[in-house]
Design a protein around this motif. Sequence first.
Motif, mmCIF file in Angstrom:
data_model
loop_
_atom_site.group_PDB
_atom_site.id
_atom_site.type_symbol
_atom_site.label_atom_id
_atom_site.label_comp_id
_atom_site.label_asym_id
_atom_site.label_seq_id
_atom_site.Cartn_x
_atom_site.Cartn_y
_atom_site.Cartn_z
ATOM 1 N N THR A 96 0.746 -1.171 0.059
ATOM 2 C CA THR A 96 -0.124 -0.220 -0.119
ATOM 3 C C THR A 96 0.901 1.212 -0.079
ATOM 4 O O THR A 96 0.306 2.272 -0.038
ATOM 5 C CB THR A 96 -0.897 -0.063 1.231
ATOM 6 O OG1 THR A 96 -0.225 0.080 2.346
ATOM 7 C CG2 THR A 96 -1.690 -1.114 1.129
ATOM 8 N N LEU A 99 0.508 3.844 -2.709
ATOM 9 C CA LEU A 99 -0.916 4.467 -2.789
ATOM 10 C C LEU A 99 -0.928 5.431 -1.546
ATOM 11 O O LEU A 99 -1.521 6.943 -1.433
ATOM 12 C CB LEU A 99 -2.086 3.664 -2.330
ATOM 13 C CG LEU A 99 -2.220 2.533 -3.493
ATOM 14 C CD1 LEU A 99 -3.407 1.429 -3.092
ATOM 15 C CD2 LEU A 99 -2.778 3.209 -4.875
ATOM 16 N N GLU A 100 -0.231 5.320 -0.454
ATOM 17 C CA GLU A 100 -0.420 6.069 0.864
ATOM 18 C C GLU A 100 0.494 7.507 0.404
ATOM 19 O O GLU A 100 0.092 8.512 0.610
ATOM 20 C CB GLU A 100 0.225 5.296 1.970
ATOM 21 C CG GLU A 100 -0.851 4.301 2.484
ATOM 22 C CD GLU A 100 0.100 3.690 3.565
ATOM 23 O OE1 GLU A 100 0.732 4.035 4.471
ATOM 24 O OE2 GLU A 100 -0.292 2.342 3.659
ATOM 25 N N LEU A 104 -3.599 8.342 -0.468
ATOM 26 C CA LEU A 104 -4.741 7.767 -0.068
ATOM 27 C C LEU A 104 -4.691 7.077 1.363
ATOM 28 O O LEU A 104 -3.666 6.836 1.757
ATOM 29 C CB LEU A 104 -4.826 6.443 -0.902
ATOM 30 C CG LEU A 104 -6.070 5.661 -1.188
ATOM 31 C CD1 LEU A 104 -7.154 6.647 -1.752
ATOM 32 C CD2 LEU A 104 -5.988 4.739 -2.041
ATOM 33 N N ARG A 106 -4.969 4.927 4.848
ATOM 34 C CA ARG A 106 -4.348 3.539 5.257
ATOM 35 C C ARG A 106 -5.521 2.603 4.878
ATOM 36 O O ARG A 106 -5.233 1.512 4.179
ATOM 37 C CB ARG A 106 -3.983 3.402 6.355
ATOM 38 C CG ARG A 106 -3.548 2.132 6.833
ATOM 39 C CD ARG A 106 -2.740 2.322 8.273
ATOM 40 N NE ARG A 106 -1.921 1.147 8.727
ATOM 41 C CZ ARG A 106 -2.632 -0.057 9.337
ATOM 42 N NH1 ARG A 106 -3.790 0.478 9.800
ATOM 43 N NH2 ARG A 106 -1.975 -1.152 9.633
ATOM 44 N N ALA A 109 -6.233 2.166 1.172
ATOM 45 C CA ALA A 109 -5.511 1.670 0.363
ATOM 46 C C ALA A 109 -5.485 0.324 0.456
ATOM 47 O O ALA A 109 -5.283 -0.599 -0.557
ATOM 48 C CB ALA A 109 -3.985 2.329 0.878
ATOM 49 N N ARG A 112 -7.935 -1.501 -1.490
ATOM 50 C CA ARG A 112 -7.828 -1.699 -3.040
ATOM 51 C C ARG A 112 -6.641 -2.696 -3.264
ATOM 52 O O ARG A 112 -6.714 -3.342 -4.089
ATOM 53 C CB ARG A 112 -7.104 -0.201 -3.568
ATOM 54 C CG ARG A 112 -6.833 -0.305 -4.983
ATOM 55 C CD ARG A 112 -6.072 1.040 -5.487
ATOM 56 N NE ARG A 112 -7.144 2.125 -5.421
ATOM 57 C CZ ARG A 112 -6.857 3.166 -5.817
ATOM 58 N NH1 ARG A 112 -5.514 3.449 -6.587
ATOM 59 N NH2 ARG A 112 -7.336 4.289 -5.649
ATOM 60 N N ARG A 145 2.838 -3.536 -5.488
ATOM 61 C CA ARG A 145 2.938 -2.355 -5.161
ATOM 62 C C ARG A 145 2.948 -1.355 -6.358
ATOM 63 O O ARG A 145 2.318 -0.222 -6.298
ATOM 64 C CB ARG A 145 4.224 -2.251 -4.369
ATOM 65 C CG ARG A 145 4.101 -0.934 -3.829
ATOM 66 C CD ARG A 145 5.875 -0.864 -3.134
ATOM 67 N NE ARG A 145 6.850 -1.275 -4.051
ATOM 68 C CZ ARG A 145 7.955 -1.455 -3.705
ATOM 69 N NH1 ARG A 145 8.250 -1.483 -2.496
ATOM 70 N NH2 ARG A 145 8.784 -2.078 -4.890
ATOM 71 N N GLN A 149 -1.169 1.136 -8.203
ATOM 72 C CA GLN A 149 -0.944 2.702 -8.288
ATOM 73 C C GLN A 149 -1.936 3.078 -9.347
ATOM 74 O O GLN A 149 -2.302 4.200 -9.487
ATOM 75 C CB GLN A 149 0.107 3.139 -8.359
ATOM 76 C CG GLN A 149 1.013 2.650 -7.374
ATOM 77 C CD GLN A 149 2.486 3.202 -7.327
ATOM 78 O OE1 GLN A 149 2.739 4.416 -7.596
ATOM 79 N NE2 GLN A 149 3.588 2.468 -6.998
#
Length: 249
Positions: A96, A99-100, A104, A106, A109, A112, A145, A149
């Motif tokens: 994640t 995304l973080e 986004l 936690r 993320a 997703r 990872r 995205q």
Amino acid sequence: MSSARLDLKNLRKSFGHTHVLADINLSVQPGEFVSILGPSGAGKSTILQLLTGAIAPDGGQMLLDDQPLTPAQHRFAFMPQGDALMPWRRIIDNATLGLEVQGLGRQAARSRVIPLFEEFGLAGFENHYPAQLSGGMRQRAALLRTVVQQRPMLLLDEPFGALDALTRAQMQRWLADMWTRHRWTVLLITHDVREAMLLSDRIYVLSARPACVAHHFQVPLDHPRHSVGSPELAALEARILQTLLNPED
């Protein structure tokens, strides 16, 4: 994941008095898998650094869907050499991370990422640390990872170069199957001619630096390819190796 068309036109880059890239011209079409081969030091990874905005070109154009690419756009998902997983973060938290960084939350993320763990062969390992995973699993976590995205294009910089030969072959097959399923737009840097032939629609071969495109090859077989033992690919491999060894011919 939306796709985009990439065009590099007369791209140039030097570091001081060292001329690395000279008039690089290449393209990647939406949904296409393109590889770049070339001798060590030719500037293959420099191309990815230019695309991610880590460095600026000295000249030429970088166009995404006919629009000039700027560092602020962040249009690429980049997987560097090695997995670059943070050893103190569990696999789910590594997955994640991108995304973080984008902002986004936690939980959003995680929502997703979690549905993708089974498809990436990581179900049941969400709360493991990187040191508890095999090399191949770590690479799958790093790719997860990257793709989660949802950028228009994936940039892969020798993602399997550090793996042993058997694990590398397994990961190449796995990536070939995943790409066939998802049709990501991918630009791959590799030293491995057979890896490029197994995965790619087209292959660009760079000359020694200052690098230009010495030759451009179409791979004339449908996906997925689980073998590069056909006479057609054997002949293509010979032509690519000849170009790498004698780029001026």
